[in-house]
Write a protein that holds these residues in place. Sequence first.
Motif, mmCIF file in Angstrom:
data_model
loop_
_atom_site.group_PDB
_atom_site.id
_atom_site.type_symbol
_atom_site.label_atom_id
_atom_site.label_comp_id
_atom_site.label_asym_id
_atom_site.label_seq_id
_atom_site.Cartn_x
_atom_site.Cartn_y
_atom_site.Cartn_z
ATOM 1 N N ALA A 120 0.875 -1.088 0.091
ATOM 2 C CA ALA A 120 -0.066 -0.063 0.042
ATOM 3 C C ALA A 120 0.856 1.288 0.174
ATOM 4 C CB ALA A 120 -0.988 0.092 1.385
ATOM 5 N N GLU A 121 0.477 2.121 -0.709
ATOM 6 C CA GLU A 121 1.133 3.438 -0.592
ATOM 7 C C GLU A 121 0.435 4.507 0.168
ATOM 8 O OE1 GLU A 121 4.014 4.701 -1.903
ATOM 9 O OE2 GLU A 121 4.806 2.866 -2.398
ATOM 10 N N PRO A 122 1.024 5.333 1.002
ATOM 11 C CA PRO A 122 0.334 6.556 1.910
ATOM 12 C C PRO A 122 -0.038 7.456 0.698
ATOM 13 C CG PRO A 122 2.506 5.988 2.677
ATOM 14 C CD PRO A 122 2.511 5.290 1.330
ATOM 15 N N GLY A 123 -1.515 7.923 0.802
ATOM 16 C CA GLY A 123 -2.031 8.858 0.101
ATOM 17 C C GLY A 123 -2.841 8.318 -1.319
ATOM 18 N N ARG A 124 -2.439 7.113 -1.533
ATOM 19 C CA ARG A 124 -2.976 6.393 -2.721
ATOM 20 C C ARG A 124 -3.684 4.979 -2.155
ATOM 21 N NH1 ARG A 124 1.862 5.127 -6.048
ATOM 22 N NH2 ARG A 124 3.251 6.564 -5.535
ATOM 23 N N VAL A 125 -4.893 5.120 -2.399
ATOM 24 C CA VAL A 125 -5.666 3.772 -1.857
ATOM 25 C C VAL A 125 -5.730 2.803 -3.135
ATOM 26 C CG1 VAL A 125 -7.998 2.713 -1.508
ATOM 27 C CG2 VAL A 125 -7.309 4.956 -0.592
ATOM 28 N N GLY A 126 -5.398 1.504 -2.864
ATOM 29 C CA GLY A 126 -5.146 0.298 -3.649
ATOM 30 C C GLY A 126 -3.810 -0.299 -3.534
ATOM 31 N N ILE A 127 -3.626 -1.321 -4.281
ATOM 32 C CA ILE A 127 -2.355 -2.191 -4.180
ATOM 33 C C ILE A 127 -1.430 -1.888 -5.223
ATOM 34 C CG2 ILE A 127 -1.779 -4.646 -3.989
ATOM 35 C CD1 ILE A 127 -3.765 -3.608 -1.696
ATOM 36 N N TRP A 128 -0.171 -1.740 -4.818
ATOM 37 C CA TRP A 128 0.899 -1.281 -5.641
ATOM 38 C C TRP A 128 2.055 -2.167 -5.802
ATOM 39 C CZ3 TRP A 128 -0.218 3.333 -8.443
ATOM 40 C CH2 TRP A 128 -1.140 3.837 -8.063
ATOM 41 N N THR A 129 2.738 -2.489 -7.038
ATOM 42 C CA THR A 129 4.087 -3.106 -7.018
ATOM 43 C C THR A 129 5.005 -2.437 -7.983
ATOM 44 O OG1 THR A 129 4.831 -5.537 -7.521
ATOM 45 C CG2 THR A 129 2.998 -4.379 -9.127
ATOM 46 N N GLY A 130 6.311 -2.734 -7.908
ATOM 47 C CA GLY A 130 7.422 -2.335 -8.562
ATOM 48 C C GLY A 130 7.509 -0.859 -7.984
ATOM 49 N N THR A 131 8.973 -0.471 -8.538
ATOM 50 C CA THR A 131 9.531 1.018 -8.328
ATOM 51 C C THR A 131 9.796 1.730 -9.415
ATOM 52 O OG1 THR A 131 11.716 -0.172 -7.816
ATOM 53 C CG2 THR A 131 10.214 0.131 -5.887
ATOM 54 N N GLY A 132 9.798 2.985 -9.131
ATOM 55 C CA GLY A 132 10.481 3.830 -10.379
ATOM 56 C C GLY A 132 9.519 3.722 -11.652
ATOM 57 N N ALA A 133 10.163 3.413 -12.748
ATOM 58 C CA ALA A 133 9.549 3.615 -13.951
ATOM 59 C C ALA A 133 8.717 2.103 -13.978
ATOM 60 C CB ALA A 133 10.477 3.504 -15.062
ATOM 61 N N ASN A 134 8.945 1.242 -13.167
ATOM 62 C CA ASN A 134 8.108 -0.068 -13.265
ATOM 63 C C ASN A 134 6.989 0.062 -12.052
ATOM 64 O OD1 ASN A 134 9.645 -1.256 -15.021
ATOM 65 N ND2 ASN A 134 11.180 -1.742 -13.433
ATOM 66 N N GLU A 135 6.723 1.006 -11.414
ATOM 67 C CA GLU A 135 5.727 1.173 -10.460
ATOM 68 C C GLU A 135 4.265 1.341 -11.202
ATOM 69 O OE1 GLU A 135 4.481 3.703 -6.531
ATOM 70 O OE2 GLU A 135 5.664 4.500 -7.985
ATOM 71 N N ALA A 136 3.434 0.477 -10.474
ATOM 72 C CA ALA A 136 2.217 0.079 -11.345
ATOM 73 C C ALA A 136 1.155 -0.513 -10.339
ATOM 74 C CB ALA A 136 2.030 -0.591 -12.542
ATOM 75 N N LYS A 137 0.001 0.048 -10.509
ATOM 76 C CA LYS A 137 -1.306 -0.445 -9.892
ATOM 77 C C LYS A 137 -2.017 -1.777 -10.275
ATOM 78 C CE LYS A 137 -5.432 1.405 -7.615
ATOM 79 N NZ LYS A 137 -6.246 2.491 -7.463
ATOM 80 N N ILE A 138 -1.786 -2.729 -9.224
ATOM 81 C CA ILE A 138 -2.351 -4.110 -9.366
ATOM 82 C C ILE A 138 -3.687 -4.515 -8.861
ATOM 83 C CG2 ILE A 138 -1.217 -5.345 -7.537
ATOM 84 C CD1 ILE A 138 -0.369 -7.578 -9.506
ATOM 85 N N GLY A 139 -4.097 -3.760 -8.028
ATOM 86 C CA GLY A 139 -5.348 -3.953 -7.401
ATOM 87 C C GLY A 139 -6.054 -2.560 -7.004
#
Length: 223
Positions: A120-139
Amino acid sequence: MNVEWDVAPGLTDYREAVAAMEARAAAIRGGEAGERVWLVEHAPLYTAGTSADPAELIDPRFPVHATGRGGRYTYHGPGQRVGYLMLDLAARGRDVRHFVHSLENWIIATLGDFGIEARAEPGRVGIWTGTGANEAKIGAIGIRVRRWVTLHGFAVNIAPDLSHFGGIVPCGLGQFPVTSMAALGKDVGMAQFDAALQNNFPLFLQLLGQEQKSALEGGLLND
């Protein structure tokens, strides 16, 4: 507490799903039914949460449904596991934020079973994976709480057609792409993912049962 666990076969009509979910939530509050976790897939569609900005509906190539959950626009379609949660928070601490955090950790643990480091990312509801240019939302997570019974829930991208997200600005976060388990190289069947969800469900209930500090009746959270 026993929670009914249902997996719908095939594709479930969205309007019928919402009607069934709302009826069950009312029955739970009335003491006429027990809690329920309902896993479904939908035909391609977009849903507009209570904060949806019409400018973020770029290409309405699929039906668009207004919905009572919090958040903006999101996509549902084949290859995406949608989980509707009808749980009684009056019996589980009356803490909406804690409920969402517990839900996030349940999904994160499930994805971890398949070697996906999610968070989870503070300030963004949802599920995230990856970092930098590869960061994306998966859920995505979008809930509503009515008289302390939860409605709606989560959506995890197993192997949907990711191009279908191009008709909207997903959850208003246009600077971030979406991804899926398949796009991350994980060949996971829906039944396999469901089994992992169910295996981690006791963890979710355990987290939900821990001390809760804040409450917001009728709260709406963004996708």
